[in-house]
Design a protein around this motif. Structure first.
Motif, PDB file in Angstrom:
ATOM      1  N   UNK A 109       0.857  -1.208   0.019  1.00 44.06           N
ATOM      2  CA  UNK A 109       0.001   0.007  -0.256  1.00 44.06           C
ATOM      3  C   UNK A 109       0.900   1.389  -0.069  1.00 44.06           C
ATOM      4  N   UNK A 110       1.128   1.475  -1.280  1.00 42.50           N
ATOM      5  CA  UNK A 110       2.179   2.864  -1.220  1.00 42.50           C
ATOM      6  C   UNK A 110       1.955   3.402  -2.805  1.00 42.50           C
ATOM      7  N   UNK A 111       2.630   4.588  -3.021  1.00 43.32           N
ATOM      8  CA  UNK A 111       2.445   5.065  -4.401  1.00 43.32           C
ATOM      9  C   UNK A 111       3.080   4.005  -5.243  1.00 43.32           C
ATOM     10  N   UNK A 112       2.470   3.696  -6.608  1.00 44.69           N
ATOM     11  CA  UNK A 112       3.164   2.523  -7.329  1.00 44.69           C
ATOM     12  C   UNK A 112       4.101   3.122  -8.421  1.00 44.69           C
ATOM     13  N   UNK A 113       5.397   2.627  -8.611  1.00 39.22           N
ATOM     14  CA  UNK A 113       6.393   3.028  -9.595  1.00 39.22           C
ATOM     15  C   UNK A 113       5.793   2.840 -10.964  1.00 39.22           C
ATOM     16  N   UNK A 114       6.105   3.823 -11.756  1.00 37.23           N
ATOM     17  CA  UNK A 114       5.814   3.456 -13.248  1.00 37.23           C
ATOM     18  C   UNK A 114       7.013   3.365 -13.800  1.00 37.23           C
ATOM     19  N   UNK A 115       6.861   3.284 -15.311  1.00 37.41           N
ATOM     20  CA  UNK A 115       8.103   3.540 -15.970  1.00 37.41           C
ATOM     21  C   UNK A 115       8.910   4.783 -15.982  1.00 37.41           C
ATOM     22  N   UNK A 116       8.255   5.801 -15.540  1.00 39.15           N
ATOM     23  CA  UNK A 116       8.798   7.186 -15.869  1.00 39.15           C
ATOM     24  C   UNK A 116       8.496   7.802 -14.213  1.00 39.15           C
ATOM     25  N   UNK A 117       8.052   7.281 -13.100  1.00 39.31           N
ATOM     26  CA  UNK A 117       7.916   8.005 -12.022  1.00 39.31           C
ATOM     27  C   UNK A 117       7.115   7.340 -11.051  1.00 39.31           C
ATOM     28  N   UNK A 118       5.955   8.094 -10.330  1.00 37.71           N
ATOM     29  CA  UNK A 118       5.093   7.199  -9.452  1.00 37.71           C
ATOM     30  C   UNK A 118       3.717   7.748  -9.674  1.00 37.71           C
ATOM     31  N   UNK A 119       2.835   6.842  -9.067  1.00 38.22           N
ATOM     32  CA  UNK A 119       1.364   7.095  -9.497  1.00 38.22           C
ATOM     33  C   UNK A 119       0.499   6.696  -8.292  1.00 38.22           C
ATOM     34  N   UNK A 120      -0.351   7.408  -7.704  1.00 34.66           N
ATOM     35  CA  UNK A 120      -1.253   6.933  -6.737  1.00 34.66           C
ATOM     36  C   UNK A 120      -2.636   6.524  -7.271  1.00 34.66           C
ATOM     37  N   UNK A 121      -2.995   5.099  -7.196  1.00 33.37           N
ATOM     38  CA  UNK A 121      -3.956   4.685  -7.828  1.00 33.37           C
ATOM     39  C   UNK A 121      -4.762   3.676  -6.662  1.00 33.37           C
TER      40      UNK A 121
ATOM     41  N   UNK B 108      -2.453  -8.934  -4.166  1.00 33.57           N
ATOM     42  CA  UNK B 108      -3.165  -8.370  -4.681  1.00 33.57           C
ATOM     43  C   UNK B 108      -2.244  -6.758  -5.214  1.00 33.57           C
ATOM     44  N   UNK B 109      -1.905  -6.230  -4.015  1.00 33.29           N
ATOM     45  CA  UNK B 109      -0.891  -4.882  -4.099  1.00 33.29           C
ATOM     46  C   UNK B 109       0.424  -5.379  -5.062  1.00 33.29           C
ATOM     47  N   UNK B 110       1.088  -6.671  -4.756  1.00 28.09           N
ATOM     48  CA  UNK B 110       2.048  -7.243  -5.566  1.00 28.09           C
ATOM     49  C   UNK B 110       1.783  -7.174  -7.017  1.00 28.09           C
ATOM     50  N   UNK B 111       0.821  -7.488  -7.507  1.00 31.77           N
ATOM     51  CA  UNK B 111       0.414  -7.652  -8.749  1.00 31.77           C
ATOM     52  C   UNK B 111       0.102  -6.121  -9.397  1.00 31.77           C
ATOM     53  N   UNK B 112      -0.483  -5.446  -8.606  1.00 30.58           N
ATOM     54  CA  UNK B 112      -0.720  -3.871  -9.213  1.00 30.58           C
ATOM     55  C   UNK B 112       0.760  -3.285  -9.333  1.00 30.58           C
ATOM     56  N   UNK B 113       1.551  -3.464  -8.396  1.00 26.87           N
ATOM     57  CA  UNK B 113       2.925  -3.018  -8.582  1.00 26.87           C
ATOM     58  C   UNK B 113       3.845  -3.452  -9.656  1.00 26.87           C
ATOM     59  N   UNK B 114       3.719  -4.812  -9.957  1.00 28.30           N
ATOM     60  CA  UNK B 114       4.491  -5.188 -11.146  1.00 28.30           C
ATOM     61  C   UNK B 114       3.448  -4.682 -12.373  1.00 28.30           C
TER      62      UNK B 114
END
Length: 415
Positions: free
Chosen positions: A244-256, A295-301
């Motif tokens: 449960x944290x902001x997710x890393x994207x390919x160029x930064x972070x997103x809160x979803x 669930x959160x692990x899947x979202x993060x990946x």
């Protein structure tokens, strides 16, 4: 309700309410700032040395730091030495015409000053007396000093930080206990004022930090220990998941927050993972909660493989809540805050141009836009005491004895 301090109409909903604010630092001043923002005449009683928050943070003049400026707008400053007989007598005169008295001194200290509820209610039976301090008077911690950091530790917030993935216990980098308890004090006083309108009686309110914050924490985290015998462990597993944290994207972070069943069905379909739409782990909220780390692990990946802009556009398209990750610096340039006029540029009489913000709630039928600048130490000592009936001779005696401190300009301080 009584007040001798006139305010321009249309006024805030607390117009005519006079608040004597004998609080310092953050918790009490935050509560009374809310009163002032909504139209109350808040008279801040300071020692001749002033509230300690005056000296916190970078400022342009001594005693006018940023924390003080934000916490004490819409107030008037009266500097009194309450340990002197003359200063104590002046304080009693102020209380005679007040509606609310707020303090955050420890109970023994307020009693030594003769400002406990029993003493004050003899002067003004209609007074709403509110004490905001560390611990309730009926328990073994009564009278102990309390600060935000200590209360965060005592109610489990610091430990929850480690439990949710931090390398060690950590305090939340906000004065969250002071703010939450200040809010509780503000709404408690507002309810007491409403009750007084119906029954004519004043009352005493004690708002202890420890018990207040324990109720906040346990509302989420009592969890399985709610039942007797327990149905599971304490701790809301979704909030405690390291994922449960902001997710890393390919160029930064997103809160979803892909949260309810509809969110998940639409998201999994959009990313072409229809196989997971029938996976029992993702089937419903209860099941996802039981498998929250997966669930959160899947979202993060998943989110790591595309850009922030890609995911923001997709989430908007499928109606899943998401926002970019702001810093405090980028928050200052947030387009929504700009559009709603959140920030205000004001001119302080001594500090010059300032950025600040008003009351966040929107009112129809009342004006809560007033932003009177935070007062300089003792700026209103003489004017407020004159309002309370002190003539020139009595006022000169108070100032001459040191029981009241006059307002000094920068030139006079330097001289």
């Amino acid at each position: 309700m009584t007040s001798q301090h006139k305010q321009a109409a249309p006024a805030g909903p607390l117009e005519g309410v006079r608040v004597i604010d004998l609080s310092a630092v953050l918790m009490g001043p935050y509560a009374t700032q809310i009163f002032g923002d909504h139209g109350a005449d808040v008279i801040k009683i300071e020692s001749p040395e002033g509230d300690s928050t005056r000296w916190i943070g970078p400022g342009r003049h001594p005693g006018m730091g940023p924390l003080f400026l934000h916490l004490n707008r819409n107030k008037r400053s009266v500097a009194l030495d309450l340990k002197s007989p003359e200063g104590a007598a002046a304080m009693r005169r102020l209380i005679e015409g007040a509606d609310v008295f707020v303090h955050n001194l420890r109970p023994a200290s307020i009693a030594r000053l003769g400002l406990d509820y029993e003493s004050i209610s003899m002067i003004n039976p209609r007074i709403i007396w509110c004490g905001v301090y560390g611990y309730g008077e009926d328990g073994p911690y009564a009278g102990r000093p309390a600060y935000d950091d200590l209360i965060q530790g005592a109610v489990g917030i610091a430990a929850l930080q480690q439990q949710s993935g931090a390398s060690e216990p950590r305090y939340v980098p906000l004065t969250i206990a002071d703010r939450m308890v200040g809010l509780h004090a503000a709404h408690s006083v507002a309810m007491a004022l409403y009750g007084r309108e119906r029954n004519g009686r004043g009352c005493r309110i004690d708002v202890p930090m420890f018990e207040t914050m324990a109720s906040v924490v346990l509302s989420d985290h009592l969890y399985g220990r709610t039942f007797e015998p327990p149905s599971g462990d304490a701790g809301y597993v979704r909030l405690l998941s390291p994922g449960r944290r902001p997710y890393e994207t390919s160029d930064g972070y997103i809160c979803a927050l892909v949260y309810n069943d509809g969110h998940w069905q639409r998201f999994l379909h959009a990313i072409e993972r229809d196989d997971l739409r029938v996976d029992p782990r993702f089937a419903d909220l209860a099941s996802r909660t039981r498998h929250i780390d997966e669930v959160y692990g899947f979202l993060g990946q998943t989110l790591r493989v595309q850009s922030t802009a890609h995911w923001l556009a997709l989430f908007e398209q499928i109606d899943v809540p998401a926002v970019p990750l702001n810093t405090v610096e980028s928050l200052l340039d947030d387009p929504h805050l700009a559009a709603v006029g959140f920030f205000r540029q004001v001119e302080h009489p001594s500090e010059g141009a300032m950025r600040t913000f008003g009351a966040p709630a929107r009112w129809v039928g009342y004006d809560v836009s007033k932003l009177a600048p935070a007062p300089r130490l003792g700026e209103h000592t003489e004017s407020v005491l004159r309002e309370c009936g002190f003539d020139a001779s009595a006022l000169a005696s108070l100032l001459g004895s040191g029981a009241a401190a006059p307002f000094l300009t920068d030139a006079e301080v330097s001289a």
